[in-house]
Design an enzyme around this catalytic site. Structure first.
Site, short mmCIF file in Angstrom:
data_model
loop_
_atom_site.label_atom_id
_atom_site.label_comp_id
_atom_site.label_asym_id
_atom_site.label_seq_id
_atom_site.Cartn_x
_atom_site.Cartn_y
_atom_site.Cartn_z
CB THR A 127 7.11 -2.00 3.27
OG1 THR A 127 8.41 -1.55 2.89
CG2 THR A 127 6.25 -2.17 2.04
CB VAL A 128 1.83 -0.05 4.82
CG1 VAL A 128 0.43 -0.45 5.28
CG2 VAL A 128 2.48 0.85 5.87
CG LEU A 172 -1.96 -1.10 1.31
CD1 LEU A 172 -2.67 -1.06 2.65
CD2 LEU A 172 -2.97 -0.96 0.18
CG ASP A 203 6.41 12.07 9.20
OD1 ASP A 203 6.58 10.98 8.62
OD2 ASP A 203 6.65 13.17 8.66
CD GLN A 221 8.24 0.28 -0.87
OE1 GLN A 221 8.27 0.82 -1.95
NE2 GLN A 221 9.05 -0.73 -0.57
N GLY A 222 7.74 3.91 3.42
CA GLY A 222 8.26 5.11 4.05
C GLY A 222 9.53 4.83 4.83
N GLY A 223 9.99 5.84 5.57
CA GLY A 223 11.23 5.71 6.30
C GLY A 223 11.17 4.70 7.44
CE LYS A 271 5.44 1.69 9.91
NZ LYS A 271 5.28 2.93 10.69
#
Length: 713
Positions: free
Chosen positions: A411-412, A404, A519, A406-408, A426
């Site tokens: 991954t979801v 769904l 964030d 990706q971030g720091g 996640k």
């Protein structure tokens, strides 16, 4: 087990045969200064792929020194991706240190970092760390895309010791870098002002150099350089790539990291010889078949070995009945032995998996979480520990098609549980062993959050190397997608802003322990099937004790939303969340993205451009046409004043989220009288409107619902 033995034998033969495999084109020089130079790198005209791969062999000193000519870096080693996918293509170089403009070590190193823009090289995320040397400084690395990282270094009496392990308190700190990094900028911030007569510098370096022994930083300062590792490949559209695909079935290419657990996509193509072949895949017909039959041991005892491309066959030497019976008896014995070994292997494999899960469970704080689950003092009994097999099945073994986002922080994936429930799973990054207790405490805290505008944490799985967090699934994507890909009504924007403000107000002041999100951005705000907002991604959030007012941390956030005061002080307060929310309000009001590299320079940062437009009385020039068409002027101006107050450069002058939520609720009722209550005898309440310098005008309100009703809990 028999196949494993054959594989080990083929590996030995592969390594021996690689000595004779071609590595360079034609008559090009294969080495310089003891360093092997394989194509696409090369020395001299016609020996390299393009200018980024050109090696200059400097023979001006007593020993030859290979230099990567384009970025002018000394080459320490070059490696090709190997045939069995155990490592990526790497090039080890001597990277100059970046000196602080206020320091005293300008004689060595460099004032600007090396840039790899335009190449197919990246600074290896898995091999390099950002290191800072100096007293009481905070160094920040901006990857010129969307991420800012850094670390804070302190030391006693402002004196850097001779040898350090970079723990953060010995005059040196280090932290990981962002993926796919090619160019960056460095900022030096001082807590007490620049120290006198102090050499301050930062550099990217090979993390393995820190594990052997403490580094003598006096010698390092004198040299001005430190070993670093680059990962390299070739462009998919390059001439070399088109040639490789014509070479036959002895090659294979991929744009995924060979040794990455998550098959991380790389910004270039990497090629290797297939199993049973060895050599250089970047040269036409450069992969040679390994002749397993000519190895140091006989792979076919009592039989004839016949080599074939990529493998070999064993053929019986005699056709007599005697040897046939012996062969049948031996074959049956071998079959029974292999069956036993196979059963033993599966038993040991399952036992190893169980032990590994137990180890990961302990390392990730599972015992501590179990204590909290059994404790009567907490309310985390609703939190569920999921089984790793169930989550693997729910995500089709973490199929990339289920991603769904990706971030720091990880991954979801979208998943379906055995009971048919749809969830978001996640896959977090590995936890620092020193922060396990903090991680478990935050899981316990987040599991207690029960607010209609906060994504619910359903549970976790701690028996994998990287923890898995299970959240409720929100179907309609992010606010960023919704706002920038479709027409959004003014009423929907007001509702979303009110929902998010209510959630942040709850986290800051109504939760059992205050929580800072750290964030807030439109991509971390999800929309449900009724387009009601839910705050998500608490991967960087921090909880505070009752009397704490701020946390001092490594700077983390997203460019365009980052509080300037936090950027300078490294101290995050609740007003830092307020600033980020102010940027979201401006996105809702204008329909613009927080950062844009198109248009005039003054328009590139949305927050700065909005404040400038407010100061010049040009607000309605930047407001989204959909808002102008549907909204009332009074409501739009009031909404803009809230955003301006949230974006005040002085954190103390910004409103609290409780005040912001109340004011947004007032504007929503002003724009839509149908949602007002009919009771005119309720006590009249007040709400505050803020201007750009933090002063307040008090206006009278009536018929307001409480911010935190029982429905929202």
């Amino acid at each position: 087990m028999f196949q494993i033995l054959l594989l080990l034998g083929s590996l030995l033969l592969h390594e021996e045969a690689s000595l004779a495999a071609p590595l360079v084109k034609g008559n090009c020089l294969p080495t310089c200064g003891g360093v092997t130079i394989p194509f696409p790198f090369g020395i001299g005209a016609g020996c390299f792929l393009d200018e980024w791969y050109e090696i200059f062999c400097d023979e001006s000193t007593y020993s030859a020194v290979p230099m990567l000519k384009k970025p002018n870096l000394r080459v320490l080693n070059i490696s090709l991706p190997d045939s069995y996918g155990r490592k990526n293509g790497m090039i080890s170089v001597s990277l100059p240190m970046i000196n602080s403009p206020n320091g005293t070590c300008r004689g060595n190193g460099s004032s600007t970092p090396v840039s790899l823009n335009g190449s197919h090289f990246i600074f290896s995320e898995s091999r390099n760390v950002l290191t800072t040397v100096g007293c009481n400084i905070c160094v920040l690395l901006d990857d010129q895309k969307s991420a800012i990282i850094g670390c804070k270094s302190s030391c006693k009496d402002d004196k850097v010791v001779r040898k350090m392990t970079c723990s953060g308190s010995d005059g040196c700190c280090r932290t990981t870098i962002t993926p796919d990094l090619q160019a960056f900028s460095i900022t030096f911030n001082h807590e007490k002002g620049p120290a006198k007569n102090q050499c301050e510098y930062a550099f990217l370096g090979d993390r393995s150099k820190f594990t052997r022994s403490p580094i003598d930083f006096n010698k390092l300062k004198a040299s001005g350089h430190f070993p670093a590792v680059l990962e390299w490949g070739i462009a998919k559209s390059s001439r070399a790539a088109s040639e490789i695909y014509k070479h036959g079935d002895s090659y294979e290419c991929s744009n995924f990291s060979f040794n990455s657990v998550y098959r991380k996509a790389m910004p270039f193509l990497q090629c290797s010889c297939r199993g049973g072949f060895t050599g250089n895949p970047y040269i036409k017909y450069g992969c040679e078949d390994v002749d397993e039959c000519k190895g140091p041991t006989d792979p076919c005892p009592g039989r004839k070995c016949v080599n074939r491309p990529g493998s070999y066959d064993c053929v019986e030497r005699s056709k007599t009945i005697k040897f046939l019976l012996i062969g049948m008896g031996s074959g049956l014995g071998v079959l029974l032995l292999l069956l036993f070994l196979w059963l033993l292997y599966n038993f040991l494999k399952k036992r190893k998996e169980i032990k590994l899960k137990e180890r990961y469970f302990k390392e990730n704080g599972g015992l501590l979480l179990q204590q909290q689950l059994c404790s009567s003092e907490t309310n985390v009994d609703k939190n569920k520990l999921f089984n790793s097999k169930d989550l693997e099945k729910a995500t089709d073994n973490f199929n990339k098609n289920r991603i769904l986002g990706q971030g720091g922080q990880g991954t979801v994936y979208k998943g379906m549980l055995a009971d048919g429930g749809i969830v978001a799973i996640k896959k977090s990054k590995a936890i620092d062993k020193g922060k396990v207790e903090q991680f478990i405490n935050e899981i316990a805290i987040l599991s207690q959050i029960n607010h209609r505008n906060v994504v619910k944490l359903l549970g976790c799985c701690l028996e994998t190397e990287s923890p898995l967090l299970v959240y409720e699934f929100i179907p309609n994507g992010t606010l960023f997608q919704y706002l920038h890909d479709s027409l959004v009504s003014w009423g929907a924007r007001l509702q979303i802003a009110t929902d998010v403000a209510g959630a942040l107000s709850y986290l800051h002041s109504s939760a059992s322990i205050p929580i800072y999100h750290r964030d807030i951005k439109s991509t971390n705000i999800l929309l449900d099937d009724r387009c009601r907002a839910k705050v998500a991604d608490f991967g960087t959030s921090k909880s505070l004790s009752l009397y704490q007012t701020h946390v001092t941390t490594v700077v983390q956030g997203t460019f365009g939303y980052l509080d300037p005061e936090y950027f300078q002080s490294c101290q995050f307060t609740e007003k830092s969340d307020v600033y980020s929310f102010g940027v979201v309000l401006v996105e809702l009001l204008t329909g613009r993205k927080p950062v844009s590299f198109l248009g005039d320079e003054e328009e590139r940062n949305l927050a700065s451009y909005f404040l400038l437009s407010m100061d010049e009385n040009c607000l309605f020039d930047i407001v989204d046409p959909q808002v102008l068409k549907q909204g009332k002027e009074e409501g739009i101006v009031a909404f803009a004043n809230i955003a301006r107050g949230c974006l005040n450069l002085h954190g103390k002058m910004r409103p609290t989220m409780r005040e912001v939520a109340s004011e947004l609720e007032r504007i929503r009722k002003l724009e839509n009288p149908a949602i007002r209550h009919g009771n005119t005898h309720e006590k009249r309440e007040t709400s505050t409107r803020w201007d750009s310098v933090g002063s307040a005008d008090v206006i009278s309100l009536s018929d307001l619902q409480p911010l935190m009703s029982s429905e929202s809990m």
